[in-house]
Design a protein around this motif. Structure first.
Motif, PDB file in Angstrom:
ATOM      1  N   UNK A  28      54.411  26.522  40.598  1.00 11.40           N
ATOM      2  CA  UNK A  28      53.335  25.923  39.806  1.00 11.40           C
ATOM      3  C   UNK A  28      51.957  26.127  40.422  1.00 11.40           C
ATOM      4  N   UNK A  29      51.905  26.716  41.606  1.00  9.31           N
ATOM      5  CA  UNK A  29      50.608  26.966  42.242  1.00  9.31           C
ATOM      6  C   UNK A  29      49.853  28.054  41.484  1.00  9.31           C
ATOM      7  N   UNK A  30      48.519  27.960  41.389  1.00  9.45           N
ATOM      8  CA  UNK A  30      47.741  29.007  40.723  1.00  9.45           C
ATOM      9  C   UNK A  30      47.842  30.327  41.473  1.00  9.45           C
ATOM     10  N   UNK A  31      47.905  31.419  40.739  1.00  8.82           N
ATOM     11  CA  UNK A  31      48.005  32.727  41.367  1.00  8.82           C
ATOM     12  C   UNK A  31      46.647  33.183  41.873  1.00  8.82           C
ATOM     13  N   UNK A  32      46.661  34.166  42.752  1.00 11.07           N
ATOM     14  CA  UNK A  32      45.410  34.697  43.279  1.00 11.07           C
ATOM     15  C   UNK A  32      44.633  35.411  42.181  1.00 11.07           C
ATOM     16  N   UNK A  33      45.349  35.993  41.211  1.00  7.44           N
ATOM     17  CA  UNK A  33      44.670  36.654  40.091  1.00  7.44           C
ATOM     18  C   UNK A  33      43.835  35.635  39.318  1.00  7.44           C
ATOM     19  N   UNK A  34      44.403  34.465  39.077  1.00  6.11           N
ATOM     20  CA  UNK A  34      43.702  33.421  38.340  1.00  6.11           C
ATOM     21  C   UNK A  34      42.464  32.952  39.104  1.00  6.11           C
ATOM     22  N   UNK A  35      42.641  32.667  40.393  1.00  8.83           N
ATOM     23  CA  UNK A  35      41.536  32.144  41.189  1.00  8.83           C
ATOM     24  C   UNK A  35      40.465  33.204  41.419  1.00  8.83           C
ATOM     25  N   UNK A  36      40.877  34.450  41.572  1.00  9.53           N
ATOM     26  CA  UNK A  36      39.891  35.529  41.709  1.00  9.53           C
ATOM     27  C   UNK A  36      39.094  35.677  40.420  1.00  9.53           C
ATOM     28  N   UNK A  37      39.772  35.490  39.281  1.00  8.89           N
ATOM     29  CA  UNK A  37      39.074  35.551  37.995  1.00  8.89           C
ATOM     30  C   UNK A  37      38.038  34.453  37.871  1.00  8.89           C
ATOM     31  N   UNK A  38      38.398  33.242  38.294  1.00  8.67           N
ATOM     32  CA  UNK A  38      37.451  32.132  38.264  1.00  8.67           C
ATOM     33  C   UNK A  38      36.254  32.422  39.164  1.00  8.67           C
ATOM     34  N   UNK A  39      36.523  33.020  40.314  1.00  5.93           N
ATOM     35  CA  UNK A  39      35.457  33.340  41.254  1.00  5.93           C
ATOM     36  C   UNK A  39      34.525  34.393  40.654  1.00  5.93           C
ATOM     37  N   UNK A  40      35.089  35.380  39.978  1.00 10.89           N
ATOM     38  CA  UNK A  40      34.275  36.409  39.327  1.00 10.89           C
ATOM     39  C   UNK A  40      33.418  35.807  38.219  1.00 10.89           C
ATOM     40  N   UNK A  41      33.981  34.868  37.473  1.00  7.05           N
ATOM     41  CA  UNK A  41      33.228  34.217  36.404  1.00  7.05           C
ATOM     42  C   UNK A  41      32.058  33.417  36.975  1.00  7.05           C
ATOM     43  N   UNK A  42      32.302  32.718  38.083  1.00  6.45           N
ATOM     44  CA  UNK A  42      31.235  31.936  38.719  1.00  6.45           C
ATOM     45  C   UNK A  42      30.142  32.856  39.248  1.00  6.45           C
ATOM     46  N   UNK A  43      30.545  33.998  39.792  1.00  5.83           N
ATOM     47  CA  UNK A  43      29.573  34.961  40.305  1.00  5.83           C
ATOM     48  C   UNK A  43      28.736  35.544  39.185  1.00  5.83           C
ATOM     49  N   UNK A  44      29.378  35.879  38.068  1.00  4.95           N
ATOM     50  CA  UNK A  44      28.658  36.451  36.937  1.00  4.95           C
ATOM     51  C   UNK A  44      27.675  35.449  36.352  1.00  4.95           C
ATOM     52  N   UNK A  45      28.090  34.190  36.235  1.00  9.30           N
ATOM     53  CA  UNK A  45      27.199  33.155  35.711  1.00  9.30           C
ATOM     54  C   UNK A  45      25.972  32.994  36.602  1.00  9.30           C
ATOM     55  N   UNK A  46      26.193  33.029  37.909  1.00  2.43           N
ATOM     56  CA  UNK A  46      25.074  32.925  38.857  1.00  2.43           C
ATOM     57  C   UNK A  46      24.146  34.126  38.718  1.00  2.43           C
TER      58      UNK A  46
END
Length: 228
Positions: free
Chosen positions: A59-77
């Protein structure tokens, strides 16, 4: 001072998905053989503990998911960075046209090398522009410097400041999640190895098919490590 904690080494040389699947198979085999494995200390509660650890891990989030969130945060910034830079230029250009680049008021804006400024520096520059523009708004009114223009810079500066924090949080969340996923994966793997060893010992020289159900790696060549 912040300290980066390196994640533990993965004890298992398989993907996270394969680890979950392998744990499922060995627990199923042990459930079938529970009566035979009782002399090795295997019980229904001990198998339930492994199953619970497997569920926790899966049930732990995958690295793909968390990397995607990080990319989204970077793009928004980055998008907000561009908006703030454009808003600052609207005011800086008006000051430059009125007084020239060598004037103290233009220098006070802090817009030198604006396109090369980091997001953190750009936030400070935006606030400097608002302070200078507000103080000298009467003099700059003839060039079109207005309260709404300054308010836009204030808004974008605050938003970019928040997005910088959001990106940092996304990076930290991913680092922590990697640490936790490997730690819990290692715990599951250790439990699985212990159970598999008992299953192989129980069936060695007795039943080859059942013995093989407890083999974790099918050959001496472990597959390449895959991070998920």
């Amino acid at each position: 001072m912040d300290f980066f904690v390196h994640p533990p080494l993965r004890a298992y040389k398989m993907s996270d998905a394969s680890l979950t699947q392998k744990a499922d198979g060995i627990v199923q085999a042990a459930t079938r053989d529970l009566a035979d494995l009782a002399t090795y200390g295997v019980s229904a509660p001990s198998l339930a503990a492994i199953a619970a650890k497997r569920d926790e891990f899966s049930l732990l989030p995958t690295d793909y998911m968390l990397s995607g969130f990080m990319m989204m945060a970077t793009q928004a910034k980055n998008d907000k960075h561009k908006q703030l830079e454009t808003a600052i230029r609207r005011i800086a250009d008006r000051v430059r046209l009125k007084y020239g680049e060598g004037h103290g008021m233009y220098t006070a804006l802090g817009v030198a090398l604006l396109s090369r400024q980091s997001s953190e520096t750009l936030v400070r520059t935006g606030r400097s522009v608002v302070l200078v523009g507000t103080q000298f708004m009467a003099e700059l009114a003839s060039e079109g410097v207005t309260a709404p223009l300054l308010a836009e810079v204030t808004s974008f500066s605050d938003e970019l400041d928040d997005l910088i924090d959001a990106k940092l949080a996304a990076v930290q969340n991913r680092d922590l999640a990697v640490f936790n996923r490997i730690s819990i994966g290692n715990e599951l793997y250790a439990m699985m190895v212990n159970l598999a060893g008992k299953g192989k010992s129980c069936w060695y020289g007795v039943n080859e098919a059942k013995h093989n159900d407890y083999i974790i790696y099918q050959s001496s060549h472990s597959p390449a490590q895959v991070v998920e």
